[in-house]
Scaffold this motif. Structure first.
Motif, short mmCIF file in Angstrom:
data_model
loop_
_atom_site.label_atom_id
_atom_site.label_comp_id
_atom_site.label_asym_id
_atom_site.label_seq_id
_atom_site.Cartn_x
_atom_site.Cartn_y
_atom_site.Cartn_z
N GLU A 113 0.89 -1.16 0.00
CA GLU A 113 0.00 0.00 0.00
C GLU A 113 0.93 1.21 0.00
OE1 GLU A 113 -4.01 1.72 2.13
OE2 GLU A 113 -2.55 0.70 3.41
N ARG A 117 -3.60 7.76 0.67
CA ARG A 117 -4.81 6.93 0.70
C ARG A 117 -5.84 7.53 1.65
NH1 ARG A 117 -2.55 5.49 -3.07
NH2 ARG A 117 -1.84 3.41 -3.67
N GLU A 144 0.67 -6.06 7.58
CA GLU A 144 -0.51 -5.48 8.20
C GLU A 144 -0.84 -6.20 9.50
OE1 GLU A 144 -4.23 -6.22 6.20
OE2 GLU A 144 -3.47 -8.07 5.29
N THR A 160 -7.72 -1.76 2.54
CA THR A 160 -6.48 -2.53 2.56
C THR A 160 -6.21 -3.19 3.90
OG1 THR A 160 -5.51 -1.07 0.90
CG2 THR A 160 -3.98 -2.41 2.19
N SER A 161 -6.32 -2.42 5.00
CA SER A 161 -5.92 -2.98 6.29
C SER A 161 -6.40 -2.13 7.45
CB SER A 161 -4.39 -3.11 6.37
OG SER A 161 -3.79 -1.85 6.23
#
Length: 240
Positions: A113, A117, A144, A160-161
């Motif tokens: 990533e 974001r 993560e 994503t996480s």
């Protein structure tokens, strides 16, 4: 500058801008320890005394599951500090390290990533006071937090996480609120040497503009909010 005395655990390897960036953003007296080189402060006294009001754990080029000797020492120290109720904030690697050290699980992701974001808040934690429900921050990670420590609360995330958690006075954020634009660009470019595709790196660099970085400035509020939490001093944790 406030009267807070913060211990910065610099886990970055080699000559990096980590210390410089945190000193710029933390309105506090900062004593840095290069923990990746086994430079540690003294342990808390038998009576629980310790000369620092709070701890910030930086990012690192390592993985938290590498289990280097210095990581084992650091894990013991942060567990002791957590039990004493010393406020701690982990950033990126530090976020993952605190989660793992306190009983969570960290694992590799399928891909990086990388870049600016959008992050969504899930909780009205004081760590995010004054921040909107969604905000922009810079990300650079390929690991993560898969499982939080027992009793921890997920404070923010994205597709994503997990992006933030709290466990008593211990906090973690996956993103980098301390980065300036120069650091962001250098980090992005450096990912080529780590095997990240040119297409991914080029796309992230194209987005790393003064205008886009300005959108991430709000995320720096977490430092002010964390120091406000630290102002109340060590508190007993509620974790089992």
């Amino acid at each position: 500058m406030s009267e807070h005395h913060v211990a910065l655990f610099d886990a970055s390897v080699g000559d990096t801008p980590a210390e410089r960036n945190f000193r710029r953003e933390l309105d506090a007296s900062v004593t840095a320890f290069k923990v990746s080189e086994s430079d540690f402060p003294g342990w808390p006294g038998a009576d629980g005394s310790w000369p620092y009001d709070a701890v910030v754990v930086s990012g690192s080029q390592t993985a938290v599951y590498d289990r280097e000797p210095w990581m084992e020492t650091l894990a013991e120290l942060v567990r002791d500090l957590h039990e004493l109720g010393v406020p701690m904030l982990g950033v990126c690697w530090g976020h993952q390290f605190l989660a793992q050290s306190l009983g969570g699980c960290v694992a590799a992701m399928d891909a990086y990533e990388l870049g600016y974001r959008r992050i969504e808040r899930y909780d009205d934690s004081p760590l995010f006071a004054g921040l909107p429900g969604e905000f922009v921050a810079f990300e650079t990670h390929s690991d993560e937090v898969l499982r939080l420590p027992p009793g921890a609360v997920e404070l923010a995330g994205n597709e994503t996480s997990c992006q933030a958690f709290s466990l008593g006075p211990t906090f973690g954020v996956q993103f980098h609120p301390e980065y300036d634009l120069e650091t962001a660009r250098e980090v992005i470019e450096g990912k080529r040497e780590e095997g990240v595709s040119d297409a991914t790196v080029d796309a992230a660099l194209a987005e790393a503009t003064p205008e886009r970085h300005a959108e991430s400035e709000a995320a720096k509020r977490v430092f002010e909010n964390f120091l406000a939490v630290a102002e109340h001093g060590p508190t007993a944790t509620t974790a089992d």
